[in-house]
Scaffold this motif. Structure first.
Motif, short mmCIF file in Angstrom:
data_model
loop_
_atom_site.label_atom_id
_atom_site.label_comp_id
_atom_site.label_asym_id
_atom_site.label_seq_id
_atom_site.Cartn_x
_atom_site.Cartn_y
_atom_site.Cartn_z
N ILE A 53 0.84 -1.20 0.00
CA ILE A 53 0.00 0.00 0.00
C ILE A 53 0.88 1.26 0.00
O ILE A 53 0.63 2.20 -0.75
CB ILE A 53 -0.97 -0.01 1.20
CG1 ILE A 53 -2.01 -1.12 1.00
CG2 ILE A 53 -1.65 1.35 1.38
CD1 ILE A 53 -2.87 -1.40 2.20
N LEU A 54 1.94 1.26 0.82
CA LEU A 54 2.83 2.41 0.87
C LEU A 54 3.57 2.61 -0.45
O LEU A 54 3.70 3.74 -0.93
CB LEU A 54 3.82 2.26 2.03
CG LEU A 54 3.22 2.44 3.43
CD1 LEU A 54 4.19 1.95 4.50
CD2 LEU A 54 2.85 3.90 3.67
N CYS A 55 4.03 1.53 -1.05
CA CYS A 55 4.73 1.63 -2.34
C CYS A 55 3.78 2.02 -3.46
O CYS A 55 4.13 2.84 -4.32
CB CYS A 55 5.44 0.32 -2.66
SG CYS A 55 6.90 0.02 -1.65
N ASP A 56 2.57 1.46 -3.48
CA ASP A 56 1.58 1.81 -4.50
C ASP A 56 1.20 3.29 -4.44
O ASP A 56 0.85 3.89 -5.45
CB ASP A 56 0.31 0.97 -4.37
CG ASP A 56 0.50 -0.46 -4.87
OD1 ASP A 56 1.54 -0.77 -5.48
OD2 ASP A 56 -0.41 -1.28 -4.62
N SER A 57 1.29 3.87 -3.25
CA SER A 57 0.96 5.28 -3.08
C SER A 57 2.05 6.19 -3.64
O SER A 57 1.81 7.37 -3.89
CB SER A 57 0.75 5.62 -1.60
OG SER A 57 1.99 5.70 -0.92
N GLY A 58 3.26 5.65 -3.79
CA GLY A 58 4.38 6.45 -4.26
C GLY A 58 5.16 7.12 -3.14
O GLY A 58 6.20 7.74 -3.38
N ILE A 59 4.70 6.99 -1.90
CA ILE A 59 5.37 7.61 -0.76
C ILE A 59 6.64 6.85 -0.38
O ILE A 59 7.59 7.42 0.15
CB ILE A 59 4.41 7.68 0.44
CG1 ILE A 59 3.24 8.62 0.12
CG2 ILE A 59 5.11 8.16 1.69
CD1 ILE A 59 2.16 8.61 1.16
N VAL A 60 6.65 5.55 -0.65
CA VAL A 60 7.78 4.68 -0.31
C VAL A 60 8.25 3.98 -1.58
O VAL A 60 7.43 3.63 -2.43
CB VAL A 60 7.37 3.65 0.77
CG1 VAL A 60 8.45 2.61 1.00
CG2 VAL A 60 7.03 4.35 2.08
N THR A 61 9.55 3.79 -1.69
CA THR A 61 10.11 3.00 -2.79
C THR A 61 10.84 1.80 -2.20
O THR A 61 11.20 1.80 -1.02
CB THR A 61 11.09 3.82 -3.66
OG1 THR A 61 12.18 4.26 -2.84
CG2 THR A 61 10.41 5.00 -4.29
N SER A 62 11.05 0.79 -3.03
CA SER A 62 11.72 -0.41 -2.56
C SER A 62 12.78 -0.84 -3.56
O SER A 62 12.74 -0.47 -4.73
CB SER A 62 10.71 -1.54 -2.35
OG SER A 62 10.16 -1.94 -3.59
N ARG A 63 13.71 -1.63 -3.07
CA ARG A 63 14.71 -2.26 -3.92
C ARG A 63 15.02 -3.63 -3.35
O ARG A 63 14.94 -3.85 -2.14
CB ARG A 63 15.97 -1.41 -4.05
CG ARG A 63 16.79 -1.31 -2.78
CD ARG A 63 18.07 -0.51 -2.98
NE ARG A 63 18.79 -0.42 -1.72
CZ ARG A 63 19.66 -1.33 -1.29
NH1 ARG A 63 19.93 -2.39 -2.02
NH2 ARG A 63 20.27 -1.17 -0.13
N LEU A 73 11.78 6.24 2.13
CA LEU A 73 10.82 7.28 1.75
C LEU A 73 11.20 7.81 0.37
O LEU A 73 12.38 7.93 0.04
CB LEU A 73 10.85 8.42 2.76
CG LEU A 73 10.37 8.11 4.17
CD1 LEU A 73 10.57 9.33 5.06
CD2 LEU A 73 8.92 7.68 4.17
N SER A 74 10.20 8.14 -0.41
CA SER A 74 10.41 8.75 -1.72
C SER A 74 10.19 10.25 -1.59
O SER A 74 9.09 10.70 -1.26
CB SER A 74 9.42 8.17 -2.74
OG SER A 74 9.40 8.96 -3.90
N ALA A 75 11.25 11.02 -1.83
CA ALA A 75 11.13 12.47 -1.74
C ALA A 75 10.10 13.00 -2.72
O ALA A 75 9.25 13.83 -2.37
CB ALA A 75 12.49 13.14 -1.98
N SER A 76 10.13 12.49 -3.95
CA SER A 76 9.18 12.97 -4.95
C SER A 76 7.75 12.55 -4.59
O SER A 76 6.80 13.30 -4.80
CB SER A 76 9.55 12.49 -6.35
OG SER A 76 9.54 11.08 -6.42
N LEU A 82 2.05 16.05 -0.58
CA LEU A 82 1.83 17.37 0.02
C LEU A 82 1.15 18.32 -0.95
O LEU A 82 0.25 19.07 -0.57
CB LEU A 82 3.16 17.96 0.49
CG LEU A 82 3.77 17.33 1.73
CD1 LEU A 82 5.18 17.84 1.95
CD2 LEU A 82 2.90 17.59 2.94
N MET A 83 1.59 18.29 -2.21
CA MET A 83 0.99 19.15 -3.23
C MET A 83 -0.49 18.82 -3.41
O MET A 83 -1.33 19.72 -3.50
CB MET A 83 1.73 18.99 -4.55
CG MET A 83 1.17 19.85 -5.67
SD MET A 83 1.81 19.37 -7.29
CE MET A 83 0.97 17.82 -7.54
#
Length: 104
Positions: A53-63, A73-76, A82-83
């Motif tokens: 869920i966190l990765c699908d939202s784009g807030i978190v990335t994984s490797r 955390l994904s800065a973008s 926030l935007m």
């Protein structure tokens, strides 16, 4: 409807106490799944559910590294969330808000 679905993914990611705790852990940097799992008292499948869920939202990335997955955390993704929140909560004074029924 498309933008609302994307927004819902972000806000769904933020509306669970366990996911908020995971985000708090990730604030200090990238973490292996095993490190995230222990303090949360989650099973591997439970952590995977929340991380998806966190990765699908784009807030978190994984490797992937070997058999372990590392999350950060994904800065973008955070900037985008926030935007979108600001856009949703900022009144749009250009829209015609009058009611066709009562005229107000």
């Amino acid at each position: 409807m498309g933008q609302h679905q994307e927004d819902a993914k972000v806000f769904k990611a933020l509306c669970d106490p366990k996911r908020l705790a995971i985000l708090e852990q990730l604030r200090s940097g990238e973490k292996c799944a095993c490190v995230l799992q222990e303090p949360m008292d989650l099973t591997q499948s439970g952590l995977s559910y929340h991380m998806k869920i966190l990765c699908d939202s784009g807030i978190v990335t994984s490797r992937q590294e070997g058999k372990w997955t590392y999350y950060r955390l994904s800065a973008s993704g955070g900037d985008w969330a926030l935007m979108r929140l600001q856009a949703i909560l900022t009144p749009d004074t250009k829209q015609n808000n009058s009611c066709l029924s009562c005229g107000r």
